[in-house]
Each structure stands twice: as structure tokens, then as C-alpha cells.
Design a protein around this motif. Structure first.
Motif, PDB file in Angstrom:
ATOM      1  N   ASP A 197      64.872 -14.054 -64.908  1.00 38.42           N
ATOM      2  CA  ASP A 197      66.257 -14.219 -64.471  1.00 38.42           C
ATOM      3  C   ASP A 197      67.158 -14.843 -65.537  1.00 38.42           C
ATOM      4  OD1 ASP A 197      65.630 -13.204 -61.946  1.00 38.42           O
ATOM      5  OD2 ASP A 197      65.002 -15.185 -61.220  1.00 38.42           O
ATOM      6  N   ASP A 198      66.588 -15.235 -66.664  1.00 38.84           N
ATOM      7  CA  ASP A 198      67.376 -15.878 -67.715  1.00 38.84           C
ATOM      8  C   ASP A 198      68.104 -14.854 -68.573  1.00 38.84           C
ATOM      9  OD1 ASP A 198      66.294 -18.191 -66.754  1.00 38.84           O
ATOM     10  OD2 ASP A 198      65.198 -18.721 -68.587  1.00 38.84           O
ATOM     11  N   GLY A 223      72.238 -10.007 -70.023  1.00 37.36           N
ATOM     12  CA  GLY A 223      72.488 -10.929 -68.931  1.00 37.36           C
ATOM     13  C   GLY A 223      73.868 -11.553 -69.103  1.00 37.36           C
TER      14      GLY A 223
END
Length: 269
Positions: A65-66, A77
Motif C-alpha cells: 500500500d506504500d 502511488g
């Protein structure tokens, strides 16, 4: 398939990612590599690209999720993500391309853990954000900065944008510099890890705000955790508007360098 990285803390992820990238850099050394032109004489090689992909594979496995900002692949992201990794897969590409082993692999979690791997010595310098250590031959030792060598590494690459008034090369012309220090130029931020490890007394580069730079973030984190004095060339703390970078093993060395920098800046204006 078992995810061997999922149980690691952030420092463990940084170490694993940097070592994985370093393995790629080491294994591809000496080959005739494709070059990717970046303009203004700068380029990447196939080793830069493959090492970054390998590093990203570790980070994605451990922290899916980073966000990641990579030297070659750019932003992945959200750019304003709370957790963002900064990746420089091969710092010292020009060295590497001509068969010089002075390179580093840099992986840093913004405002957190970081690791700098030397692909050829096998050393990994790392921090959990609190302490700084080096891992060699499977053993960890705490990093202890010292000015004893009197060696100051100066980045002589072309000046970074936003750095008027002082260039790192100007420091070498200061009469007091050669009286107290000896210049070195390794042309890679591996030299920042060497300040933390006591192999260099200081490191100086001009430039803008380098706090979010993929090139410098890991080295800055390492030096801060080791207890080095870290500011911009204007004396302002990094991340608070400071430009460029002056990292010294102790306050006396930092003070001497700052006085010389201010002297050269006045002479240029």
C-alpha cells in the motif's frame, strides 16, 4: 507462495530492498549495457532499470500500500501518501559505466528507515530512524562518525538549480580548506554513508532542497541517526528550506566548513 518480506519491520524492508538492488548491480558489472539518454550528458543503464525493478518488487511484496518514487520509474502511488519510499537504484552511474566500483544503492522511507548498500564491499549501512549501523559479513556494528581522517568529499557535478552564490567547487579554492582538510571526490552518495561510518570527515554539495531527493534521502537519514551535523549550505536544517547539503562528523568540522562556504559566497557576490 510465502511472502518472505511481509514480516519485516521498515528497516528490514529497506535493507532487503537495497541488498536485492545491489546484487543486480554487482551481477551486471562489466557487461556492455544499454544506455538510456536523459539529456545534458546524463544517462541510465540497463543495470539502473533492472535494479530499480528488483527493489520495487521487494517493497511491493512487503508494503503493497506504500507509494514509491524511483529515480528511473518516477512516482508510483499518491505523491502525498503518508508512506513513500525514495529509491535510487544506482547512484554513481557514470562511475559504473566506465568500470569504476564506487556506487551505491539507496532506499529510504520518507522520514523513516533507510539503507545504503555498497554492491562491491557487501556492506549495507542502515537506520531504523533512531540508530545507525553497518551490516557486514552477517554482523551489525554501530556507526561512529569521526573527523579524524580530515577527508571531505565534495560533489563536483554541475551545480543544481537554485544554488546561486555558492558552488561546491568553490570550497576547494578557499586557502583554509587545504590547511585543515583533504578533498576527495567519489561522485556517489556512498560518501554520505562514509561520513556516518567515520571514513569521511564531511560531505558537501550545492543544490536546492534535497530532503526529498532519491539521491540523498537515505544518506541524510543515515547521517542524522549516526549523530552527524546535517544542514544546507546556508546553515538551514534540511527539510526546512535548507539548500544543498553540508554533513559533518562533528560540530567543529561543520562550523569550519560553514565559515569557508560563507566566505566564498561573499566573494562571489
Amino acid at each position: 507462495m510465502i511472502n518472505s518480506y511481509a514480516g519485516l519491520d521498515d528497516a528490514g524492508v529497506a535493507i532487503a530492498a537495497a541488498r536485492a538492488g545491489a546484487d543486480v548491480v554487482h551481477n551486471m558489472y562489466g557487461r556492455r549495457l544499454t544506455r538510456i539518454d536523459k539529456g545534458a550528458g546524463d544517462f541510465a543503464t540497463a543495470a539502473d532499470v533492472e535494479a530499480e525493478q528488483t527493489i520495487l518488487g521487494v517493497i511491493r511484496s512487503a508494503r503493497p500500500d506504500d507509494a514509491v518514487l524511483g529515480e528511473e520509474g518516477g512516482q508510483q502511488g499518491a505523491s502525498d501518501a503518508v508512506r513513500q519510499w525514495l529509491v535510487d537504484p544506482l547512484c554513481g552511474t557514470l562511475n559504473y559505466a566506465v568500470g569504476n566500483m564506487l556506487v551505491a544503492v539507496n532506499v529510504a522511507l520518507r522520514d523513516g528507515a533507510a539503507a545504503v548498500a555498497d554492491p562491491f564491499s557487501g556492506e549495507v549501512f542502515f537506520t531504523d530512524g533512531e540508530t545507525a549501523r553497518v551490516r557486514r559479513n552477517g554482523e551489525d556494528a554501530r556507526l561512529t562518525p569521526t573527523p579524524a581522517t580530515r577527508l571531505v568529499d565534495v560533489n563536483l557535478d554541475p551545480p543544481f538549480p537554485g544554488a546561486p552564490g555558492f558552488r561546491a567547487v568553490d570550497l576547494l579554492a578557499h586557502p583554509g580548506f587545504v590547511e585543515r582538510f583533504r578533498p576527495r571526490v567519489v561522485s556517489t552518495t556512498l560518501a554520505l554513508a562514509w561520513v556516518a561510518a567515520g571514513k569521511r570527515a564531511a560531505y558537501v554539495t550545492d543544490g536546492g532542497d534535497l530532503s526529498g531527493s532519491v539521491h540523498f534521502a537515505a544518506g541524510i537519514a543515515l547521517c542524522r541517526a549516526a549523530g552527524c551535523v546535517v544542514t544546507g549550505i546556508d546553515g538551514v536544517p534540511i527539510g526546512q528550506g535548507g539548500r544543498g547539503l553540508v554533513v559533518a562528523a562533528d560540530a567543529d568540522t561543520h562550523g569550519l566548513l560553514m565559515s569557508m562556504i560563507r566566505s566564498r559566497s561573499r566573494n562571489r557576490t
